[in-house]
Motif scaffolding. Sequence first.
Motif, mmCIF file in Angstrom:
data_model
loop_
_atom_site.group_PDB
_atom_site.id
_atom_site.type_symbol
_atom_site.label_atom_id
_atom_site.label_comp_id
_atom_site.label_asym_id
_atom_site.label_seq_id
_atom_site.Cartn_x
_atom_site.Cartn_y
_atom_site.Cartn_z
ATOM 1 N N THR A 133 38.006 7.762 -17.734
ATOM 2 C CA THR A 133 38.015 8.100 -16.310
ATOM 3 C C THR A 133 38.692 9.419 -16.006
ATOM 4 O OG1 THR A 133 40.086 6.894 -15.978
ATOM 5 C CG2 THR A 133 38.012 5.670 -15.680
ATOM 6 N N LEU A 134 39.401 10.015 -16.979
ATOM 7 C CA LEU A 134 40.112 11.265 -16.734
ATOM 8 C C LEU A 134 39.409 12.398 -17.469
ATOM 9 C CD1 LEU A 134 42.566 12.637 -15.433
ATOM 10 C CD2 LEU A 134 43.840 12.157 -17.529
ATOM 11 N N HIS A 135 39.026 13.437 -16.714
ATOM 12 C CA HIS A 135 38.313 14.578 -17.281
ATOM 13 C C HIS A 135 39.045 15.860 -16.897
ATOM 14 C CE1 HIS A 135 35.118 11.703 -18.027
ATOM 15 N NE2 HIS A 135 35.110 11.405 -16.748
ATOM 16 N N HIS A 136 39.045 16.847 -17.800
ATOM 17 C CA HIS A 136 39.713 18.119 -17.558
ATOM 18 C C HIS A 136 38.746 19.273 -17.784
ATOM 19 C CE1 HIS A 136 43.780 16.357 -17.413
ATOM 20 N NE2 HIS A 136 43.354 15.556 -18.371
ATOM 21 N N ALA A 137 38.909 20.314 -16.985
ATOM 22 C CA ALA A 137 38.174 21.558 -17.171
ATOM 23 C C ALA A 137 39.069 22.682 -16.667
ATOM 24 C CB ALA A 137 36.847 21.550 -16.414
ATOM 25 N N ALA A 170 32.732 17.777 -15.037
ATOM 26 C CA ALA A 170 33.921 17.911 -15.883
ATOM 27 C C ALA A 170 33.770 17.192 -17.218
ATOM 28 C CB ALA A 170 35.161 17.399 -15.148
ATOM 29 N N ARG A 171 32.841 16.257 -17.297
ATOM 30 C CA ARG A 171 32.597 15.581 -18.579
ATOM 31 C C ARG A 171 32.099 16.561 -19.623
ATOM 32 N NH1 ARG A 171 28.067 12.002 -17.362
ATOM 33 N NH2 ARG A 171 28.045 11.623 -19.592
ATOM 34 N N THR A 172 31.349 17.582 -19.164
ATOM 35 C CA THR A 172 30.754 18.557 -20.090
ATOM 36 C C THR A 172 30.957 19.967 -19.541
ATOM 37 O OG1 THR A 172 28.627 18.230 -18.959
ATOM 38 C CG2 THR A 172 29.018 16.966 -20.986
ATOM 39 N N PRO A 173 32.201 20.455 -19.487
ATOM 40 C CA PRO A 173 32.449 21.794 -18.936
ATOM 41 C C PRO A 173 31.673 22.859 -19.697
ATOM 42 C CG PRO A 173 34.371 20.981 -20.128
ATOM 43 C CD PRO A 173 33.437 19.824 -19.979
ATOM 44 N N GLY A 174 31.110 23.794 -18.938
ATOM 45 C CA GLY A 174 30.314 24.854 -19.536
ATOM 46 C C GLY A 174 28.849 24.518 -19.670
ATOM 47 N N ALA A 222 18.603 26.701 -12.191
ATOM 48 C CA ALA A 222 18.892 25.606 -13.115
ATOM 49 C C ALA A 222 19.768 24.537 -12.477
ATOM 50 C CB ALA A 222 19.560 26.145 -14.385
ATOM 51 N N GLY A 223 20.949 24.921 -11.996
ATOM 52 C CA GLY A 223 21.850 23.937 -11.416
ATOM 53 C C GLY A 223 23.267 24.462 -11.353
ATOM 54 N N TYR A 224 24.229 23.620 -11.714
ATOM 55 C CA TYR A 224 25.642 23.993 -11.627
ATOM 56 C C TYR A 224 26.364 23.630 -12.922
ATOM 57 C CZ TYR A 224 24.784 24.329 -6.596
ATOM 58 O OH TYR A 224 24.303 24.664 -5.354
ATOM 59 N N ARG A 225 27.493 24.299 -13.134
ATOM 60 C CA ARG A 225 28.359 23.977 -14.257
ATOM 61 C C ARG A 225 29.789 24.311 -13.877
ATOM 62 N NH1 ARG A 225 26.481 28.908 -18.258
ATOM 63 N NH2 ARG A 225 27.255 30.621 -16.937
ATOM 64 N N LEU A 226 30.727 23.700 -14.584
ATOM 65 C CA LEU A 226 32.125 24.056 -14.451
ATOM 66 C C LEU A 226 32.449 25.106 -15.507
ATOM 67 C CD1 LEU A 226 34.176 20.795 -13.811
ATOM 68 C CD2 LEU A 226 33.855 22.709 -12.264
ATOM 69 N N ARG A 227 33.065 26.178 -15.084
ATOM 70 C CA ARG A 227 33.456 27.220 -16.024
ATOM 71 C C ARG A 227 34.491 26.674 -17.004
ATOM 72 N NH1 ARG A 227 32.138 32.495 -14.587
ATOM 73 N NH2 ARG A 227 31.295 32.749 -12.474
ATOM 74 N N LEU A 228 34.409 27.113 -18.219
ATOM 75 C CA LEU A 228 35.373 26.696 -19.227
ATOM 76 C C LEU A 228 36.749 27.263 -18.924
ATOM 77 C CD1 LEU A 228 33.160 27.014 -22.418
ATOM 78 C CD2 LEU A 228 34.039 24.915 -21.409
ATOM 79 N N GLU A 229 36.780 28.416 -18.249
ATOM 80 C CA GLU A 229 38.039 29.021 -17.846
ATOM 81 C C GLU A 229 37.937 29.378 -16.382
ATOM 82 O OE1 GLU A 229 38.882 32.338 -20.299
ATOM 83 O OE2 GLU A 229 39.060 31.156 -22.149
ATOM 84 N N GLY A 230 39.065 29.125 -15.604
ATOM 85 C CA GLY A 230 39.058 29.421 -14.178
ATOM 86 C C GLY A 230 39.174 30.901 -13.922
#
Length: 230
Positions: A133-137, A170-174, A222-230
């Motif tokens: 349940t805890l995800h980090h990016a 956040a499950r799959t950053p990048g 395509a869509g959206y993603r979370l950057r690996l680095e802020g």
Amino acid sequence: MTTILIVEDEVRLGDILEEYLRREGYATERAMTGPRALELWRAARPDLMLLDLMLPGMDGLEVARRVRAESTLPIIMMTARDEEVDRLVGLGIGADDYVVKPYSPREVVARVKAVLRRAGGEAGAGGGFGLPTLHHAGPLSVDTATFEVRVNGEALDVTVAEVRLLSALARTPGVVRTRAELLSALGALERGTDERAVDAHVKNLRRKLGVHAELLDTVRGAGYRLRLEG
């Protein structure tokens, strides 16, 4: 006992919804006007609000805005309008789902159960995808068990739907997630739902992220993603 606040000015519809919800073991509260809905929200502390769009005294969108300014209470909007603008506005202010009249009371009960599962982080729902349940990016952390989103340790005021969307990313950053995938993660891949609802959630999240808004990256076409680095 889980309490549902039904905000509906049509007495017959309210009676039917109340009957079906009570059969499923829920406690209910009733309001027929916008101002009364706000009073009961503060007094009864419901677990979810079923909120009609067209209400006397104050419309449902304004009720939702006021509730959302102070709370992450799950909200399901009920509307007789089928125009996409109403759906997107409803989602944009933090509604977790919507149903369009005429609707089946069984469908509404099913939506209530689904939204409550997501809000409560139950297995296969809010905990998201049967994974931790805890995800980090980067500076972002998303905890679907405690319904918390933090940036550099600072908590953000987010909705159930926003937690679901961020958890999926956040499950799959990048990794790019399509709008269809994100809509499915929101639990809103239903008949008539437009994928542009995802854009409304992303817009709200970027506003809430402030200087960290660049964490949510748009990949054109395509869509959206979370950057690996802020």
